[in-house]
Design an enzyme around this catalytic site. Structure first.
Site, PDB file in Angstrom:
ATOM      1  N   SER A 126      54.457  71.634  71.210  1.00 48.88           N
ATOM      2  CA  SER A 126      53.458  72.551  70.681  1.00 48.88           C
ATOM      3  C   SER A 126      52.143  71.837  70.424  1.00 48.88           C
ATOM      4  O   SER A 126      52.125  70.649  70.072  1.00 48.88           O
ATOM      5  CB  SER A 126      53.961  73.164  69.370  1.00 48.88           C
ATOM      6  OG  SER A 126      52.929  73.830  68.680  1.00 48.88           O
ATOM      7  N   TYR A 151      56.917  72.951  61.043  1.00 53.89           N
ATOM      8  CA  TYR A 151      57.099  73.336  62.442  1.00 53.89           C
ATOM      9  C   TYR A 151      56.542  72.256  63.359  1.00 53.89           C
ATOM     10  O   TYR A 151      57.200  71.813  64.310  1.00 53.89           O
ATOM     11  CB  TYR A 151      56.415  74.673  62.711  1.00 53.89           C
ATOM     12  CG  TYR A 151      56.367  75.038  64.175  1.00 53.89           C
ATOM     13  CD1 TYR A 151      57.521  75.403  64.860  1.00 53.89           C
ATOM     14  CD2 TYR A 151      55.167  75.010  64.880  1.00 53.89           C
ATOM     15  CE1 TYR A 151      57.478  75.729  66.211  1.00 53.89           C
ATOM     16  CE2 TYR A 151      55.118  75.341  66.223  1.00 53.89           C
ATOM     17  CZ  TYR A 151      56.279  75.697  66.881  1.00 53.89           C
ATOM     18  OH  TYR A 151      56.235  76.006  68.216  1.00 53.89           O
TER      19      TYR A 151
END
Length: 334
Positions: A126, A151
């Protein structure tokens, strides 16, 4: 070939399944169909991509025995690992949800690849790994040691875990740092979906940092094309590589990391304007401060990926937003 696609009921995963089947591959897809957002959308994605060469199995990545048995029985040749607990803000409120899916789950996939001679593991990282970085555009040569959400930390961990398996066991791994993926069949927790839903209902949209943000919005078809091209580029060992002289996105092991984004950040207010134009409605905006875990801007340096696969994203924001709105109206019959 025979592929395993994890997160097959997800936004990106279902689109990858559709393309692989269209190209004549056999695909087994797994997904735990959790209720992070409405499961009905996940079921509908699976219906959309139904194909004679696609087999779906409901399974949790954290099921160690189940994943091990799956690899042993199915004998995959390649793995595209897209399943994860997504969402930056959700990770602040529900951190434990990320340990099972993003850490234990990633490890079970690595173990399956290790024990069954998988040709190539392509997995989702990501853009959030860039954290406190302020140099633009974000490049894979940059340090990513300062994430600002759990995350992001799990995605950085995925890259480290993949490197370990590439080094110890020779598993060829490629990590893709996705930049703000959007388009038809997208996730309801993403900005475009939330904005569209609110505007269509006449509700106010929350605009963070008073609209002063930029995102490298990347259309789903461009993402899928990049994934399909890069899975044919299998990393090789490089005995000349050193930590001191080499890029952290590569290694002496068969390991690579790439940015996959549009490479042209768009102002959030311009993005909203494109949505307003597509809907034919002006949004009522609630301007708010920056949220914890958010970054001011994302901007992908995609030169390394382009050099390897010879592809650059084609879909610009107005075109992509219009495609999403057309899908949204048809899906929700609005």
């Amino acid at each position: 070939m025979k592929y395993l696609v994890t997160g097959a009921a997800g936004f990106i995963g279902s689109a990858v399944v559709e393309r692989l089947c269209a190209l004549g591959h056999r695909v087994v897809g797994i997904d735990n169909l959790n209720d992070y957002y409405p499961v009905s959308l996940k079921h509908d994605r699976l219906v959309r991509v139904a194909h004679d060469s696609f087999t779906f199995i409901e399974m949790d990545l954290a099921d160690r025995e189940g994943i091990a048995k799956l690899f042993a029985e199915q004998q995959f040749e390649r793995v595209i690992h897209l399943a994860a607990q997504a969402g930056v803000r959700y990770s602040i409120d529900n951190p434990m949800a990320y340990a099972d899916s993003n850490l234990v789950g990633h490890l079970t996939i690595l173990e399956g690849c290790r024990h069954h001679n998988i040709e190539h593991l392509v997995y989702a990282s990501s853009s959030s790994v860039y954290g406190l970085n302020q140099k633009m555009p974000f490049a894979t040569q940059d340090s990513v040691d300062h994430p600002i959400s759990l995350y992001a930390a799990t995605k950085k961990s995925n890259e480290l875990m993949a490197h370990t398996y590439s080094h110890l066991y020779g598993v060829p791994t490629t990590g893709l740092r996705f930049f703000t993926v959007y388009g038809p069949w997208g996730r309801p927790d993403m900005a475009l979906f939330k904005f569209t839903n609110a505007i269509m209902k006449g509700e106010t949209i929350d605009v963070y940092n008073h609209g002063d943000m930029r995102r490298d919005f990347t259309y789903i078809d461009d993402i899928v094309e990049g994934i399909l091209r890069i899975q044919d580029i299998i990393p090789q060992k490089n005995t000349d590589w050193t930590v001191e002289q080499g890029s952290p996105a590569s290694s002496s092991a068969p390991y690579k990391v790439y940015n996959i984004g549009h490479g042209s950040p768009v102002k959030l207010m311009d993005f909203i304007e494109s949505l307003e134009n597509s809907l034919g409605v002006k949004a009522k905006k609630n301007l708010m401060p920056m949220q914890p875990g958010d970054v001011y801007a994302t901007y992908a340096d995609t030169e390394d990926l382009f050099n390897v696969i010879g592809y650059q994203p084609q879909v610009k924001v107005p075109q992509g937003v219009q495609a999403f709105v057309d899908w949204y109206r048809a899906y929700y019959k609005n």
